[in-house]
Scaffold this active site. Structure first.
Site, PDB file in Angstrom:
ATOM      1  CD  GLU A 256      -0.491  -6.376   5.090  1.00 34.42           C
ATOM      2  OE1 GLU A 256      -0.899  -5.250   5.426  1.00 34.42           O
ATOM      3  OE2 GLU A 256      -0.501  -6.747   3.899  1.00 34.42           O
TER       4      GLU A 256
ATOM      5  CB  CYS B  91      -0.971  -0.052   1.179  1.00 36.87           C
ATOM      6  SG  CYS B  91      -2.392   1.044   1.009  1.00 36.87           S
TER       7      CYS B  91
ATOM      8  CG  HIS C 225      -3.419  -4.154   2.915  1.00 40.61           C
ATOM      9  ND1 HIS C 225      -2.460  -3.667   3.771  1.00 40.61           N
ATOM     10  CD2 HIS C 225      -4.062  -3.061   2.412  1.00 40.61           C
ATOM     11  CE1 HIS C 225      -2.515  -2.336   3.799  1.00 40.61           C
ATOM     12  NE2 HIS C 225      -3.483  -1.948   2.991  1.00 40.61           N
TER      13      HIS C 225
END
Length: 221
Positions: A167, A77, A165
């Site tokens: 994670e 990001c 994302h």
């Protein structure tokens, strides 16, 4: 890290399984890590790389130094935007704000990439951004979407930029919703709707996150 609520998520467990120690450094408050280390994670944050904060300029120099050392880097990001700007490409506001689960499509190169080749050609990822970028020179385009043609790219064999994302877990999504309520309102979604769509996708996204770390920590790179 750039805010306390956007940490390494499941990347940390993957790195620790590979024998790494993970140092969390909140750059705006505590400055940059004194050493580049053996692996660099550049995490997200609600700020823009175009802001005038001095620490952003310092971090760009730090990222450029990491790129010159050829250590594995993952930018997520805001982190992917920092990577892009460090390579000399601009990061610009979009006329849309992407939050929650949205589809990306792998490019031909993405379908052959050692990390993404096991993923479906089209799959949903977790988004939270209002700025994007074009593909920097000498990089490999891995994935895009209808609104953001460049969602992921690779530089060399050991640098990955992800506008989305992989994670985040349930706690991470909950904290984003709590810490960035204006973004949630702007999206027209409720925190409950964001979470309910994200939960079923976590196993696939976390498996991809683990493949990314395993690939970047392999001796063959």
């Amino acid at each position: 890290m750039h805010v306390p609520f956007e940490g390494p998520g499941v990347f940390q467990a993957s790195l620790e399984r590979q024998g790494y120690q993970v140092l969390r450094q909140l750059v705006p408050e505590h400055g940059l890590p004194p050493e580049l280390g053996d692996f660099l994670l550049l995490m997200g944050g609600p700020m823009s790389v175009n802001d005038s904060d001095p620490w952003l300029s310092e971090e760009l120099v730090y990222v450029q130094a990491a790129l010159s050392k050829n250590i594995p880097i993952v930018g997520v990001c805001l982190g992917s935007q920092l990577l892009t700007q460090a390579m000399g490409n601009p990061v610009t506001p979009r006329d849309h704000f992407e939050i929650g689960m949205m589809p990306i499509i792998l490019s031909e190169e993405g379908q052959e990439d050692p990390v993404f080749k096991t993923m479906p050609r089209k799959f949903d990822v977790f988004q939270w951004h209002g700025e994007g970028f074009e593909l920097p020179p000498n990089t490999v385009h891995l994935a895009g979407s209808e609104r953001d043609p460049v969602q992921a790219y690779r530089y060399g064999t050991s640098v990955y930029a992800l506008l989305f994302h992989l994670e985040l877990d349930a706690t991470g999504v909950q904290e984003l919703c709590q810490q960035c309520p204006d973004d949630v309102t702007r999206s027209g979604l409720s925190p409950e709707a964001i979470m309910s769509r994200a939960l079923p996708a976590f196993p696939q996204l976390h498996a991809c996150a683990d493949r990314l770390i395993t690939h970047l920590t392999s001796a063959s790179l």
